[in-house]
Each structure stands twice: as C-alpha cells, then as structure tokens.
Design a protein around this motif. Structure first.
Motif, mmCIF file in Angstrom:
data_model
loop_
_atom_site.group_PDB
_atom_site.id
_atom_site.type_symbol
_atom_site.label_atom_id
_atom_site.label_comp_id
_atom_site.label_asym_id
_atom_site.label_seq_id
_atom_site.Cartn_x
_atom_site.Cartn_y
_atom_site.Cartn_z
ATOM 1 N N THR A 9 0.835 -1.199 0.000
ATOM 2 C CA THR A 9 0.000 0.000 0.000
ATOM 3 C C THR A 9 0.873 1.253 0.000
ATOM 4 O O THR A 9 0.596 2.209 -0.734
ATOM 5 C CB THR A 9 -0.944 0.007 1.224
ATOM 6 N N GLY A 10 1.918 1.252 0.799
ATOM 7 C CA GLY A 10 2.837 2.396 0.830
ATOM 8 C C GLY A 10 3.512 2.620 -0.515
ATOM 9 O O GLY A 10 3.618 3.757 -0.995
ATOM 10 N N ALA A 11 3.952 1.532 -1.142
ATOM 11 C CA ALA A 11 4.570 1.640 -2.467
ATOM 12 C C ALA A 11 3.561 2.140 -3.490
ATOM 13 O O ALA A 11 3.894 2.949 -4.366
ATOM 14 C CB ALA A 11 5.143 0.289 -2.899
ATOM 15 N N GLY A 12 2.327 1.695 -3.360
ATOM 16 C CA GLY A 12 1.276 2.150 -4.270
ATOM 17 C C GLY A 12 0.996 3.636 -4.138
ATOM 18 O O GLY A 12 0.805 4.336 -5.138
ATOM 19 N N VAL A 13 0.995 4.132 -2.901
ATOM 20 C CA VAL A 13 0.798 5.567 -2.677
ATOM 21 C C VAL A 13 1.936 6.351 -3.314
ATOM 22 O O VAL A 13 1.706 7.372 -3.992
ATOM 23 C CB VAL A 13 0.677 5.875 -1.163
ATOM 24 N N THR A 51 -3.665 0.670 -5.445
ATOM 25 C CA THR A 51 -3.482 1.078 -4.048
ATOM 26 C C THR A 51 -4.783 0.948 -3.276
ATOM 27 O O THR A 51 -4.783 0.517 -2.118
ATOM 28 C CB THR A 51 -2.951 2.525 -3.982
ATOM 29 N N CYS A 52 -5.887 1.285 -3.913
ATOM 30 C CA CYS A 52 -7.197 1.128 -3.257
ATOM 31 C C CYS A 52 -7.480 -0.339 -2.954
ATOM 32 O O CYS A 52 -7.979 -0.676 -1.867
ATOM 33 C CB CYS A 52 -8.304 1.712 -4.130
ATOM 34 N N VAL A 53 -7.170 -1.217 -3.902
ATOM 35 C CA VAL A 53 -7.380 -2.651 -3.685
ATOM 36 C C VAL A 53 -6.502 -3.149 -2.538
ATOM 37 O O VAL A 53 -6.970 -3.864 -1.642
ATOM 38 C CB VAL A 53 -7.107 -3.440 -4.984
ATOM 39 N N ALA A 54 -5.221 -2.765 -2.557
ATOM 40 C CA ALA A 54 -4.310 -3.191 -1.485
ATOM 41 C C ALA A 54 -4.746 -2.619 -0.142
ATOM 42 O O ALA A 54 -4.693 -3.305 0.885
ATOM 43 C CB ALA A 54 -2.882 -2.764 -1.802
ATOM 44 N N GLY A 55 -5.204 -1.367 -0.130
ATOM 45 C CA GLY A 55 -5.691 -0.758 1.108
ATOM 46 C C GLY A 55 -6.912 -1.453 1.648
ATOM 47 O O GLY A 55 -7.061 -1.650 2.862
ATOM 48 N N ARG A 56 -7.810 -1.848 0.746
ATOM 49 C CA ARG A 56 -9.015 -2.570 1.186
ATOM 50 C C ARG A 56 -8.644 -3.923 1.792
ATOM 51 O O ARG A 56 -9.184 -4.328 2.823
ATOM 52 C CB ARG A 56 -9.957 -2.766 0.007
ATOM 53 N N LYS A 57 -7.713 -4.611 1.146
ATOM 54 C CA LYS A 57 -7.265 -5.893 1.689
ATOM 55 C C LYS A 57 -6.545 -5.699 3.016
ATOM 56 O O LYS A 57 -6.662 -6.523 3.915
ATOM 57 C CB LYS A 57 -6.362 -6.616 0.691
ATOM 58 N N LEU A 58 -5.816 -4.593 3.144
ATOM 59 C CA LEU A 58 -5.117 -4.299 4.391
ATOM 60 C C LEU A 58 -6.106 -4.092 5.532
ATOM 61 O O LEU A 58 -5.896 -4.568 6.637
ATOM 62 C CB LEU A 58 -4.235 -3.063 4.223
ATOM 63 N N MET A 59 -7.201 -3.400 5.242
ATOM 64 C CA MET A 59 -8.208 -3.159 6.285
ATOM 65 C C MET A 59 -8.912 -4.436 6.719
ATOM 66 O O MET A 59 -9.364 -4.536 7.852
ATOM 67 C CB MET A 59 -9.236 -2.141 5.795
ATOM 68 N N SER A 60 -9.005 -5.403 5.805
ATOM 69 C CA SER A 60 -9.688 -6.639 6.160
ATOM 70 C C SER A 60 -8.727 -7.740 6.595
ATOM 71 O O SER A 60 -9.165 -8.835 6.915
ATOM 72 C CB SER A 60 -10.533 -7.135 4.985
ATOM 73 N N SER A 61 -7.413 -7.456 6.583
ATOM 74 C CA SER A 61 -6.463 -8.490 6.987
ATOM 75 C C SER A 61 -6.605 -8.756 8.484
ATOM 76 O O SER A 61 -6.908 -7.867 9.268
ATOM 77 C CB SER A 61 -5.025 -8.080 6.659
ATOM 78 N N GLY A 62 -6.396 -9.984 8.842
ATOM 79 C CA GLY A 62 -6.536 -10.373 10.234
ATOM 80 C C GLY A 62 -7.912 -10.922 10.548
ATOM 81 O O GLY A 62 -8.107 -11.586 11.554
ATOM 82 N N ARG A 63 -8.878 -10.641 9.671
ATOM 83 C CA ARG A 63 -10.221 -11.203 9.852
ATOM 84 C C ARG A 63 -10.296 -12.525 9.105
ATOM 85 O O ARG A 63 -9.622 -12.716 8.095
ATOM 86 C CB ARG A 63 -11.291 -10.254 9.304
ATOM 87 N N PRO A 64 -11.148 -13.428 9.572
ATOM 88 C CA PRO A 64 -11.275 -14.702 8.866
ATOM 89 C C PRO A 64 -11.851 -14.503 7.460
ATOM 90 O O PRO A 64 -12.747 -13.694 7.260
ATOM 91 C CB PRO A 64 -12.244 -15.509 9.726
#
Length: 168
Positions: A9-13, A51-64
């Motif tokens: 996400t950082g690289a995408g930004v 970046t939006c896709v990676a950010g969305r996945k980042l927000m949902s990471s850790g959830r089943p």
C-alpha cells in the motif's frame, strides 16, 4: 500478511503520487510533453486503483476469510452470502497444476445467487469449461490445508441433516 500489504500500500501511494506529479507537471519541468503526461495519467489511474485494492485488503487483513458454522460456509473471496449446508449437494476436491481446492456442488438457485455479478458469471463459465461444476473454495492463504477443510465441511454438512442424498 499485514506487513506485506502495508508495504504494498505504501509503495502504491508513492507510485500514484509520482505518476500524478508527471501527469500534472507539479515540478514545472520543461521536458514533459503530451505523451509523458498521458502516460502519467494512465499510471496514476492504474496505481491509484491498485493502491485502493491493497488498502481494502489491508483493512480486512486479520479477519477470517472462510467461516464455517452450523448454518453454512462463507468464503468472503467469493461472496458475502452464506452458503447454507442444506443447499450443498456434494463436497469434493479438485486439483490443477499441483493446487488442490475444495468444490461445493450447490443447488442451482444458490449458484445463481452467488454468480449474480458479471465477473462471477464469467469465472463460473471458465470453471465449467475446465470441468468444475460448483463453487471452488481454495485453501490458498488459509491456515488449514484442503483435506482438513473438506473433512470439516463434510462433518458440518452431515450434522446439518440429510436434505439431499448427497455424495460426500
């Protein structure tokens, strides 16, 4: 993993900002012509979307991602909808190029509901072309292997009751 997604996400930004700087000529460079600006616009759009896709996945990471309950199974990579055990007619495995996946053969009405989007319908047709008639649940990225996933699903499906003469 969260760390990889954060880095991505950082690289995408950074790539989006660099592309936008070229597209909008933020540094007032004299050597930026129309072709470079056009490439900057396309790159900004591409990296912005990625970046939006990676950010969305980042927000949902850790959830089943895959949730198995007494009511059914939900794979958030496929749909937000729960697939009720009563609609699962068969559970099997499928292997292609060394990757093994679980296949849930579901009632046509449930399959139609899961394939409501045009993208899902397209992938469903591709799967049928490959000889897979059902919902594919991959164990990629899960903490469990396919055999354990299939075994767990069969136990839950059997416990849900015999609404179909299913082949498990």
């Amino acid at each position: 993993s969260t760390g990889s997604l954060l880095l991505l996400t950082g690289a995408g930004v950074m790539m989006t900002l660099a592309s936008a700087a070229i597209a909008f000529n933020w540094f007032h460079a004299d050597n930026i012509d129309t072709s470079k600006m056009t490439a900057g616009y396309f790159a900004a759009a591409f990296f912005g979307l990625a970046t939006c896709v990676a950010g969305r996945k980042l927000m949902s990471s850790g959830r089943p991602v895959v949730v198995i309950s007494r009511d059914g199974i939900r794979d958030l990579r496929i749909s937000d909808e729960l697939i009720p055990w009563e609609s699962v007619e068969a559970i099997s495995s499928w292997q292609y190029s060394g990757q093994k996946s679980m296949v849930l053969e579901v009632e046509p009405s449930v399959a139609e509901q899961l394939n409501a989007s045009s993208v899902r319908r397209f992938f469903s047709q591709v799967n049928k072309t490959l000889g897979i008639d059902g919902v594919i649940v991959s164990s990629a990225g899960l903490a469990v292997d396919v055999d354990a996933l299939i075994e767990t699903c069969i136990k839950y499906r059997v416990a849900a009751g015999p609404s179909h003469p299913a082949a498990f």
